[in-house]
Design a protein around this motif. Structure first.
Motif, PDB file in Angstrom:
ATOM      1  N   PRO A  18       0.788  -1.230   0.000  1.00 47.66           N
ATOM      2  CA  PRO A  18       0.000   0.000   0.000  1.00 47.66           C
ATOM      3  C   PRO A  18       0.826   1.289   0.000  1.00 47.66           C
ATOM      4  N   GLU A  19       2.055   1.243   0.537  1.00 49.12           N
ATOM      5  CA  GLU A  19       2.864   2.457   0.583  1.00 49.12           C
ATOM      6  C   GLU A  19       4.344   2.088   0.630  1.00 49.12           C
ATOM      7  N   SER A  20       5.199   3.055   0.352  1.00 48.93           N
ATOM      8  CA  SER A  20       6.638   2.849   0.425  1.00 48.93           C
ATOM      9  C   SER A  20       7.034   2.544   1.866  1.00 48.93           C
ATOM     10  N   GLY A  21       8.011   1.668   2.027  1.00 47.70           N
ATOM     11  CA  GLY A  21       8.486   1.328   3.363  1.00 47.70           C
ATOM     12  C   GLY A  21       9.088  -0.066   3.396  1.00 47.70           C
ATOM     13  N   SER A  22       9.345  -0.554   4.586  1.00 50.29           N
ATOM     14  CA  SER A  22       9.888  -1.893   4.783  1.00 50.29           C
ATOM     15  C   SER A  22       8.770  -2.817   5.261  1.00 50.29           C
ATOM     16  N   TYR A  23       8.773  -4.007   4.723  1.00 45.61           N
ATOM     17  CA  TYR A  23       7.743  -4.988   5.046  1.00 45.61           C
ATOM     18  C   TYR A  23       8.392  -6.315   5.421  1.00 45.61           C
ATOM     19  N   HIS A  24       7.867  -6.948   6.451  1.00 47.69           N
ATOM     20  CA  HIS A  24       8.255  -8.313   6.766  1.00 47.69           C
ATOM     21  C   HIS A  24       7.042  -9.174   6.454  1.00 47.69           C
ATOM     22  N   ILE A  25       7.260 -10.229   5.676  1.00 44.43           N
ATOM     23  CA  ILE A  25       6.172 -11.105   5.276  1.00 44.43           C
ATOM     24  C   ILE A  25       6.486 -12.504   5.785  1.00 44.43           C
ATOM     25  N   PRO A  26       5.668 -13.089   6.613  1.00 43.18           N
ATOM     26  CA  PRO A  26       4.416 -12.553   7.121  1.00 43.18           C
ATOM     27  C   PRO A  26       4.666 -11.485   8.190  1.00 43.18           C
ATOM     28  N   ASP A  27       3.682 -10.617   8.330  1.00 42.38           N
ATOM     29  CA  ASP A  27       3.776  -9.514   9.280  1.00 42.38           C
ATOM     30  C   ASP A  27       3.657 -10.034  10.708  1.00 42.38           C
ATOM     31  N   PHE A  28       4.489  -9.497  11.605  1.00 39.62           N
ATOM     32  CA  PHE A  28       4.510  -9.954  13.002  1.00 39.62           C
ATOM     33  C   PHE A  28       3.235  -9.603  13.766  1.00 39.62           C
ATOM     34  N   ARG A  29       2.400  -8.734  13.201  1.00 41.99           N
ATOM     35  CA  ARG A  29       1.155  -8.357  13.887  1.00 41.99           C
ATOM     36  C   ARG A  29       0.013  -9.339  13.622  1.00 41.99           C
ATOM     37  N   ASN A  30       0.260 -10.376  12.846  1.00 41.59           N
ATOM     38  CA  ASN A  30      -0.744 -11.416  12.638  1.00 41.59           C
ATOM     39  C   ASN A  30      -0.997 -12.154  13.938  1.00 41.59           C
ATOM     40  N   ASP A  31      -2.128 -12.834  13.985  1.00 40.74           N
ATOM     41  CA  ASP A  31      -2.443 -13.697  15.120  1.00 40.74           C
ATOM     42  C   ASP A  31      -1.276 -14.675  15.320  1.00 40.74           C
ATOM     43  N   PRO A  32      -0.804 -14.859  16.557  1.00 37.50           N
ATOM     44  CA  PRO A  32       0.374 -15.700  16.805  1.00 37.50           C
ATOM     45  C   PRO A  32       0.289 -17.116  16.222  1.00 37.50           C
ATOM     46  N   ASP A  33      -0.891 -17.739  16.317  1.00 33.48           N
ATOM     47  CA  ASP A  33      -1.020 -19.090  15.764  1.00 33.48           C
ATOM     48  C   ASP A  33      -0.943 -19.074  14.241  1.00 33.48           C
ATOM     49  N   ALA A  34      -1.637 -18.116  13.633  1.00 36.67           N
ATOM     50  CA  ALA A  34      -1.600 -17.992  12.173  1.00 36.67           C
ATOM     51  C   ALA A  34      -0.188 -17.631  11.712  1.00 36.67           C
ATOM     52  N   LEU A  35       0.482 -16.765  12.461  1.00 36.84           N
ATOM     53  CA  LEU A  35       1.841 -16.346  12.120  1.00 36.84           C
ATOM     54  C   LEU A  35       2.788 -17.544  12.111  1.00 36.84           C
ATOM     55  N   SER A  36       2.645 -18.397  13.098  1.00 37.49           N
ATOM     56  CA  SER A  36       3.489 -19.589  13.186  1.00 37.49           C
ATOM     57  C   SER A  36       3.299 -20.476  11.953  1.00 37.49           C
ATOM     58  N   VAL A  37       2.058 -20.665  11.551  1.00 35.85           N
ATOM     59  CA  VAL A  37       1.759 -21.484  10.367  1.00 35.85           C
ATOM     60  C   VAL A  37       2.329 -20.829   9.114  1.00 35.85           C
ATOM     61  N   MET A  38       2.130 -19.499   8.976  1.00 34.64           N
ATOM     62  CA  MET A  38       2.652 -18.796   7.799  1.00 34.64           C
ATOM     63  C   MET A  38       4.174 -18.881   7.726  1.00 34.64           C
ATOM     64  N   PHE A  39       4.851 -18.774   8.864  1.00 33.44           N
ATOM     65  CA  PHE A  39       6.311 -18.896   8.879  1.00 33.44           C
ATOM     66  C   PHE A  39       6.733 -20.279   8.408  1.00 33.44           C
ATOM     67  N   GLU A  40       6.065 -21.297   8.913  1.00 35.11           N
ATOM     68  CA  GLU A  40       6.437 -22.668   8.565  1.00 35.11           C
ATOM     69  C   GLU A  40       6.153 -22.985   7.107  1.00 35.11           C
ATOM     70  N   GLN A  41       5.039 -22.459   6.565  1.00 34.02           N
ATOM     71  CA  GLN A  41       4.678 -22.744   5.178  1.00 34.02           C
ATOM     72  C   GLN A  41       5.507 -21.931   4.194  1.00 34.02           C
ATOM     73  N   GLY A  42       5.945 -20.715   4.619  1.00 40.85           N
ATOM     74  CA  GLY A  42       6.710 -19.850   3.727  1.00 40.85           C
ATOM     75  C   GLY A  42       5.848 -19.360   2.583  1.00 40.85           C
ATOM     76  N   PRO A  43       6.333 -18.518   1.747  1.00 41.85           N
ATOM     77  CA  PRO A  43       7.656 -17.900   1.840  1.00 41.85           C
ATOM     78  C   PRO A  43       7.706 -16.823   2.930  1.00 41.85           C
TER      79      PRO A  43
END
Length: 183
Positions: free
Chosen positions: A50-75
């Protein structure tokens, strides 16, 4: 006056070294990967970020359980986006880079004074030590903490360390004390 002259000459030579290393030398860029289609990728970036800047994918503000799954599945990625674009040869970057060198060399000169470096080898030893500490903390830290590929970071390690070596040697020439002035 000799120290100020040394700072200005060292800053200028470091700027030239940076141009040779990053501008003329294309070897560091061989470590970068290329997308299947840069124009399509640029459009996907425009549509996704949406705008210029730095992004971490997945974003650390996701739900912790969902974030864990997204990290494991990648990218997983860490990207810096400039949606506005810029000239390929941006003069303002060159000016800011020169000023950055000036600040670093000035700080290194101040450090040498605080450390009471007198003989040429004092400057060499101190600059080598500071250079190693800097690249280990910053560049190796990027490899560890941000998973920046070492194939890219190794070129930054070489360059960043060389800056301290060059600056230490050059400032040592200008800042060393003559034996007569010590006695």
């Amino acid at each position: 006056m000799k120290t100020i002259l040394g700072i200005l000459i060292t800053t200028t030579l470091l700027f030239i070294w940076g141009f040779l290393y990053w501008g003329i030398n294309q070897i560091p860029y061989s470590s970068l990967k290329q997308t299947a289609n840069d124009e399509t990728t640029q459009q996907i970036i425009r549509d996704t970020f949406p705008e210029s800047g730095s992004y971490h994918i997945p974003d650390f503000r996701n739900d912790p359980d969902a974030l864990s799954v997204m990290f494991e599945q990648g990218p997983v990625g860490f990207v810096h986006i400039n949606l506005e674009g810029r000239p390929q040869m941006d003069r303002t970057i060159m000016i800011k880079g020169f000023l950055l060198n000036l600040v670093v060399v000035t700080l290194l000169a101040i450090f040498f004074r605080i450390a009471r470096a007198r003989e040429f080898m004092d400057f060499v030893k101190l600059s080598l030590t500071v250079g190693v500490i800097a690249v280990v903390l910053i560049d190796v830290g990027d490899i560890i903490w941000w998973q920046t590929p070492y194939e890219w970071k190794i070129w930054q390690i070489i360059y960043n360390f060389s800056v301290f070596v060059i600056a230490g040697h050059l400032l040592g020439i200008f800042m060393k004390k003559k034996l007569d002035s010590i006695l």
